[in-house]
Scaffold this active site. Structure first.
Site, PDB file in Angstrom:
ATOM      1  N   CYS A   1       0.856  -1.187   0.000  1.00  0.00           N
ATOM      2  CA  CYS A   1       0.000   0.000   0.000  1.00  0.00           C
ATOM      3  C   CYS A   1       0.893   1.239   0.000  1.00  0.00           C
ATOM      4  O   CYS A   1       1.898   1.283   0.696  1.00  0.00           O
ATOM      5  CB  CYS A   1      -0.936   0.095   1.188  1.00  0.00           C
ATOM      6  SG  CYS A   1      -2.112  -1.243   1.289  1.00  0.00           S
TER       7      CYS A   1
ATOM      8  N   ARG B   1       4.300  -0.910  -4.594  1.00  0.00           N
ATOM      9  CA  ARG B   1       4.006  -1.288  -3.203  1.00  0.00           C
ATOM     10  C   ARG B   1       2.662  -1.975  -3.056  1.00  0.00           C
ATOM     11  O   ARG B   1       2.292  -2.420  -1.962  1.00  0.00           O
ATOM     12  CB  ARG B   1       4.023  -0.045  -2.325  1.00  0.00           C
ATOM     13  CG  ARG B   1       5.405   0.532  -2.169  1.00  0.00           C
ATOM     14  CD  ARG B   1       5.364   1.678  -1.224  1.00  0.00           C
ATOM     15  NE  ARG B   1       5.026   1.229   0.111  1.00  0.00           N
ATOM     16  CZ  ARG B   1       5.827   1.295   1.150  1.00  0.00           C
ATOM     17  NH1 ARG B   1       7.018   1.762   1.006  1.00  0.00           N
ATOM     18  NH2 ARG B   1       5.436   0.891   2.333  1.00  0.00           N
TER      19      ARG B   1
ATOM     20  N   TRP C   1      -2.848  -2.792  -1.534  1.00  0.00           N
ATOM     21  CA  TRP C   1      -2.610  -4.244  -1.540  1.00  0.00           C
ATOM     22  C   TRP C   1      -3.586  -4.787  -0.507  1.00  0.00           C
ATOM     23  O   TRP C   1      -3.457  -4.542   0.684  1.00  0.00           O
ATOM     24  CB  TRP C   1      -1.167  -4.526  -1.145  1.00  0.00           C
ATOM     25  CG  TRP C   1      -0.797  -5.969  -1.212  1.00  0.00           C
ATOM     26  CD1 TRP C   1      -0.370  -6.661  -2.303  1.00  0.00           C
ATOM     27  CD2 TRP C   1      -0.795  -6.910  -0.127  1.00  0.00           C
ATOM     28  NE1 TRP C   1      -0.108  -7.967  -1.970  1.00  0.00           N
ATOM     29  CE2 TRP C   1      -0.363  -8.155  -0.641  1.00  0.00           C
ATOM     30  CE3 TRP C   1      -1.130  -6.830   1.224  1.00  0.00           C
ATOM     31  CZ2 TRP C   1      -0.247  -9.287   0.135  1.00  0.00           C
ATOM     32  CZ3 TRP C   1      -1.020  -7.970   2.008  1.00  0.00           C
ATOM     33  CH2 TRP C   1      -0.578  -9.185   1.462  1.00  0.00           C
TER      34      TRP C   1
ATOM     35  N   ASN D   1      -2.585   2.842   5.622  1.00  0.00           N
ATOM     36  CA  ASN D   1      -1.805   1.611   5.477  1.00  0.00           C
ATOM     37  C   ASN D   1      -1.754   0.949   6.844  1.00  0.00           C
ATOM     38  O   ASN D   1      -1.538   1.645   7.840  1.00  0.00           O
ATOM     39  CB  ASN D   1      -0.359   1.914   5.070  1.00  0.00           C
ATOM     40  CG  ASN D   1      -0.252   2.409   3.653  1.00  0.00           C
ATOM     41  OD1 ASN D   1      -1.225   2.382   2.905  1.00  0.00           O
ATOM     42  ND2 ASN D   1       0.929   2.874   3.280  1.00  0.00           N
ATOM     43  N   GLY D   2      -1.892  -0.353   6.882  1.00  0.00           N
ATOM     44  CA  GLY D   2      -1.822  -1.044   8.169  1.00  0.00           C
ATOM     45  C   GLY D   2      -3.091  -1.839   8.413  1.00  0.00           C
ATOM     46  O   GLY D   2      -3.915  -2.004   7.508  1.00  0.00           O
TER      47      GLY D   2
ATOM     48  N   GLU E   1      16.746 -19.515  -3.344  1.00  0.00           N
ATOM     49  CA  GLU E   1      16.466 -18.229  -3.984  1.00  0.00           C
ATOM     50  C   GLU E   1      16.097 -18.430  -5.463  1.00  0.00           C
ATOM     51  O   GLU E   1      15.237 -17.724  -6.005  1.00  0.00           O
ATOM     52  CB  GLU E   1      17.681 -17.300  -3.827  1.00  0.00           C
ATOM     53  CG  GLU E   1      17.593 -15.981  -4.561  1.00  0.00           C
ATOM     54  CD  GLU E   1      16.395 -15.087  -4.179  1.00  0.00           C
ATOM     55  OE1 GLU E   1      15.693 -15.382  -3.202  1.00  0.00           O
ATOM     56  OE2 GLU E   1      16.174 -14.101  -4.896  1.00  0.00           O
TER      57      GLU E   1
ATOM     58  N   LYS F   1      12.563 -17.117  -7.062  1.00  0.00           N
ATOM     59  CA  LYS F   1      12.425 -16.213  -8.215  1.00  0.00           C
ATOM     60  C   LYS F   1      11.483 -16.821  -9.246  1.00  0.00           C
ATOM     61  O   LYS F   1      10.635 -16.134  -9.801  1.00  0.00           O
ATOM     62  CB  LYS F   1      13.782 -15.941  -8.888  1.00  0.00           C
ATOM     63  CG  LYS F   1      14.708 -15.010  -8.187  1.00  0.00           C
ATOM     64  CD  LYS F   1      14.313 -13.550  -8.238  1.00  0.00           C
ATOM     65  CE  LYS F   1      13.498 -13.125  -7.051  1.00  0.00           C
ATOM     66  NZ  LYS F   1      14.129 -12.956  -5.793  1.00  0.00           N
TER      67      LYS F   1
ATOM     68  N   GLU G   1       7.705 -16.820  -7.986  1.00  0.00           N
ATOM     69  CA  GLU G   1       6.994 -15.550  -7.792  1.00  0.00           C
ATOM     70  C   GLU G   1       6.721 -14.803  -9.083  1.00  0.00           C
ATOM     71  O   GLU G   1       5.723 -14.093  -9.170  1.00  0.00           O
ATOM     72  CB  GLU G   1       7.668 -14.661  -6.745  1.00  0.00           C
ATOM     73  CG  GLU G   1       9.006 -14.123  -7.095  1.00  0.00           C
ATOM     74  CD  GLU G   1       9.656 -13.344  -5.951  1.00  0.00           C
ATOM     75  OE1 GLU G   1       8.953 -12.804  -5.092  1.00  0.00           O
ATOM     76  OE2 GLU G   1      10.895 -13.288  -5.945  1.00  0.00           O
TER      77      GLU G   1
ATOM     78  N   HIS H   1      14.875 -38.797   0.652  1.00  0.00           N
ATOM     79  CA  HIS H   1      14.035 -38.964   1.843  1.00  0.00           C
ATOM     80  C   HIS H   1      12.601 -38.506   1.597  1.00  0.00           C
ATOM     81  O   HIS H   1      11.850 -38.297   2.548  1.00  0.00           O
ATOM     82  CB  HIS H   1      14.650 -38.219   3.029  1.00  0.00           C
ATOM     83  CG  HIS H   1      16.004 -38.727   3.404  1.00  0.00           C
ATOM     84  ND1 HIS H   1      16.210 -39.971   3.945  1.00  0.00           N
ATOM     85  CD2 HIS H   1      17.231 -38.178   3.246  1.00  0.00           C
ATOM     86  CE1 HIS H   1      17.505 -40.163   4.136  1.00  0.00           C
ATOM     87  NE2 HIS H   1      18.149 -39.089   3.717  1.00  0.00           N
TER      88      HIS H   1
ATOM     89  N   LYS I   1       5.717  -5.109  -2.995  1.00  0.00           N
ATOM     90  CA  LYS I   1       7.038  -4.882  -2.421  1.00  0.00           C
ATOM     91  C   LYS I   1       6.870  -4.229  -1.058  1.00  0.00           C
ATOM     92  O   LYS I   1       5.921  -3.507  -0.832  1.00  0.00           O
ATOM     93  CB  LYS I   1       7.819  -3.943  -3.340  1.00  0.00           C
ATOM     94  CG  LYS I   1       9.309  -4.134  -3.199  1.00  0.00           C
ATOM     95  CD  LYS I   1      10.053  -3.769  -4.412  1.00  0.00           C
ATOM     96  CE  LYS I   1      11.513  -4.035  -4.254  1.00  0.00           C
ATOM     97  NZ  LYS I   1      11.866  -5.438  -4.472  1.00  0.00           N
TER      98      LYS I   1
HETATM   99  C1  F6R Z   1      11.346 -11.866  -3.216  1.00  0.00           C
HETATM  100  C2  F6R Z   1      11.138 -10.696  -2.416  1.00  0.00           C
HETATM  101  C3  F6R Z   1      10.649 -10.836  -1.015  1.00  0.00           C
HETATM  102  C4  F6R Z   1      11.467  -9.910  -0.096  1.00  0.00           C
HETATM  103  C5  F6R Z   1      10.899  -9.919   1.318  1.00  0.00           C
HETATM  104  C6  F6R Z   1      11.707  -9.039   2.254  1.00  0.00           C
HETATM  105  O1  F6R Z   1      11.842 -11.556  -4.466  1.00  0.00           O
HETATM  106  O2  F6R Z   1      11.357  -9.604  -2.868  1.00  0.00           O
HETATM  107  O3  F6R Z   1      10.711 -12.150  -0.566  1.00  0.00           O
HETATM  108  O4  F6R Z   1      12.792 -10.336  -0.119  1.00  0.00           O
HETATM  109  O5  F6R Z   1       9.568  -9.461   1.301  1.00  0.00           O
HETATM  110  O6  F6R Z   1      11.738  -7.705   1.816  1.00  0.00           O
HETATM  111  P1  F6R Z   1      12.809  -6.700   2.350  1.00  0.00           P
HETATM  112  O7  F6R Z   1      14.143  -7.112   1.828  1.00  0.00           O
HETATM  113  O8  F6R Z   1      12.386  -5.367   1.822  1.00  0.00           O
HETATM  114  O9  F6R Z   1      12.770  -6.761   3.843  1.00  0.00           O
END
Ligand code: F6R
Length: 608
Positions: free
Chosen positions: A2, A27, A73, A99-100, A478, A482, A485, A501, A603
């Protein structure tokens, strides 16, 4: 998660709100809205969907100089027009963006007149109705209303009776004031302000501010005046864009040779064969006393922490573990004096990471931060730390910031290693490796066409597996993250040793397996795991830094080989990580996915 933008001043407010929302869209992007004080009336326009839907709905005759905007969001209520912010009271006098999460929303609703009409399913709308029960000073109304709320908020409020005033408040969700010349802005994120000003004031939790074109006043919830000085932020990123590329994600992947140089810049001390990290606020004498390290982060930051744990443990020979931040804080952890805690976050605003930092500090622990976003809440609350200096990361999936985290960990591992067993000669070899990292990443970027072909071949797979052993396991985690997502292909990572296992039951000729094969002592064992997959008909994509005979063996077994330059355990996670970012990117693009704004994600997760 948000985004909030607010403006009061001489300029027409609508273009400023829209520009702010464009910069905040990463965001949260399931609905947007703005409210403007226009001819002493609040005019609100809201729309489910992305910002372009709102833009097409807006009437250009809505003019005004004071307004608020929001990109959402969804938490409470589906992404619909009605649930989009701003929310207004029944008489449309007050508009609120929030937000929140409000935890006691039912109790608050019960305090209102039963005739009060709710138009949305959100928790946020109750704030507008509660505010409307007050007449008189808006700041007092906001403070009295917030004193009833249990939960978190970053808030902006306008009232048609105070046509050039905005009230903002913060408790657990960031709000920043942007100080202009006879104009004031506020936003949840610096990205929305940087085009207009570099003078910012960060609100702290429990603070409320009144903005008018001529200035701002900040008070705390008990009405004590808070004297806040504006700080000057470096605005070189004000015009950050896709750089002519189709997606931010692509730009952020290919920028990595440069962003790694930025992370390393000025930090390699060749004279003493170590790293120079002044921001840690720790002397060698403090570092030598560290008996244990615990790294905390969420998502990719947690995976970077797992890789960082291996780096530090192998060079400094200190026990290091990494944990998801939320899990850590909820298990009532034992905090020890000689343990160093490190929180890792690109945004510096992730709620769970911030909460874990506060939990450790509350219990007397010393916390370092590895953070990208300068001036963010985590950066301001830690005892010391390392900025990644990777520049803005707009695409939701983390790439260059993840690599920045790895690079910061390698510097910390070198520094800690040099306070212990790492000799000056070994320190110099590590420094040479680190200096070569940008070039090795460029070599990986050069094989993009080969990686794109592999991605295209497997793009219709329902599932993919990533396996790695010890240092290779965080790389696998990781890589799978990627892929899932941004392409929505189900992807899971397993330690190579765990395959037999359980997970092996899932391997068929329809499940590509990415096998991480560093050129290390365990290579023969990981090759055996690859054989187990081949024996079940699973297609193997080998990602390896092996050379010579082992490389030939891998080439015979695997269906595809992605060969990357050989490197040590400090730099290989970043080098291999870039190859896996390209694999995910091309899978997503060939499936026509919205790679910068993948479904359901946002994000900077500032809610629990
Ligand atoms: C994956 C991704 C998320 C962030 C996570 C933490 O590509 O971007 O898993 O890594 O939400 O975010 P930050 O680093 O901003 O604390």
């Amino acid at each position: 998660m948000c985004g909030i933008i607010a403006y009061t001043g001489k300029q027409q407010v609508m273009p400023i709100l829209l520009d702010g929302l464009k910069r905040l869209e990463y965001r949260g992007y399931d609905s947007t809205g703005i409210s403007i004080v226009s001819r002493k009336k609040i005019k609100t326009t809201k729309a489910a969907g992305k910002l372009n839907v709102l833009e097409s709905k807006l009437q250009s005759e809505i003019t005004g100089h004071c307004g608020i905007g929001h990109t959402r969001w969804a938490t409470h209520g589906a992404p619909t027009d009605d649930n989009a912010h701003p929310h207004t009271d029944t008489d449309n006098r007050i508009a609120v963006v929030h937000n929140g999460i409000i935890e006691n929303v039912d109790a608050l609703k019960a305090m209102l007149d039963p005739k009060c009409e709710f138009k949305s399913q959100t928790d946020s709308e109750v704030i507008a109705h509660l505010l409307a029960t007050h007449s008189g000073d808006l700041m007092t109304a906001v403070r009295d209303t917030l004193s009833l709320i249990v939960g978190t908020y970053g808030l902006a409020v306008i009232d048609q009776q105070n046509p050039d005033t905005i009230i903002i408040a913060r408790n657990g969700s960031p709000v920043i004031i942007g100080v202009g010349d006879n104009e004031m802005l506020a936003a949840s994120d610096m990205a929305a302000l940087s085009r207009y000003t570099n003078q910012v004031v960060h609100l702290d939790d429990g603070e409320i501010a009144k903005l008018t074109p001529n200035g701002f006043d900040v008070v705390t919830m008990d009405s004590t005046v808070a004297h806040k000085e504006a700080m000057t932020l470096n605005n070189t990123n004000a015009n950050y864009d896709r750089g002519g590329h189709p997606h931010y994600l692509y730009r952020e992947i290919i920028d990595q040779p440069d962003t790694v140089k930025q992370t390393l810049s000025g930090r390699l001390d060749e004279r003493f064969s170590t790293a120079r990290l002044g921001g840690l606020n720790l002397e060698a004498r403090d570092l030598i006393g560290v008996k244990r390290i615990i790294i905390l982060g969420c998502g990719s930051a947690y995976y970077a922490g797992l890789a960082g744990a291996s780096m530090i443990e192998s060079l400094a020979r200190i026990p290091v573990s990494a944990e998801p931040a939320a899990e850590f804080r909820y298990r009532n952890p034992v905090i020890e004096q000689d343990t160093l805690y490190i929180v890792v976050s690109q945004s510096g605003e992730t709620f769970d990471t911030l909460a874990s930092l506060r939990e450790v500090r509350r219990k007397g622990g010393f916390v370092l931060g590895i953070v990208n976003s300068v001036g963010s809440t985590i950066a301001r609350e830690v005892d010391g730390g390392i900025y990644m200096h990777a520049g803005p990361e707009v695409s939701v999936a983390s790439t260059k910031a993840y690599t920045g985290m790895l690079t910061a960990f390698s510097l910390l591992a070198l520094l800690l290693g040099r306070t212990r067993d790492v000799s000056p000669q070994q320190g110099n070899r590590i420094i040479s490796e680190l200096k070569e990292l940008p070039d090795k990443i460029s070599q990986v970027l050069a094989i993009e066409p080969e990686i794109a072909k592999i991605a295209s071949k497997y793009k219709h797979s329902q599932s993919a597996f990533y396996i790695g052993r010890t240092n290779g396991y965080p790389i696998a985690l990781e890589g799978a993250q990627k892929l899932k997502e941004i392409s929505y292909i189900h992807a899971e990572a397993y330690p190579a040793s765990e395959l037999k296992h359980g997970p092996l039951a899932l391997v068929t000729d329809q499940t590509p397996c990415v096998v991480i094969l560093p050129n290390d002592d365990l290579l023969p064992k990981t090759i055996s795991s690859m054989e187990e997959i081949k024996a079940r008909g699973g297609p193997v994509i080998a990602l390896t830094s092996a050379e010579g005979a082992p490389a030939d063996r891998i080439a015979k077994l695997a269906d595809h080989v992605i060969s990357v330059p050989d490197a040590n355990e400090l730099t290989l996670p970043a080098i291999m990580g870039v190859a896996l970012q390209l694999l995910a990117y091309h899978s997503a693009v060939s499936l026509g996915r919205d790679v910068d704004q993948p479904r359901n994600l946002a994000k900077s997760v500032t809610v629990e």
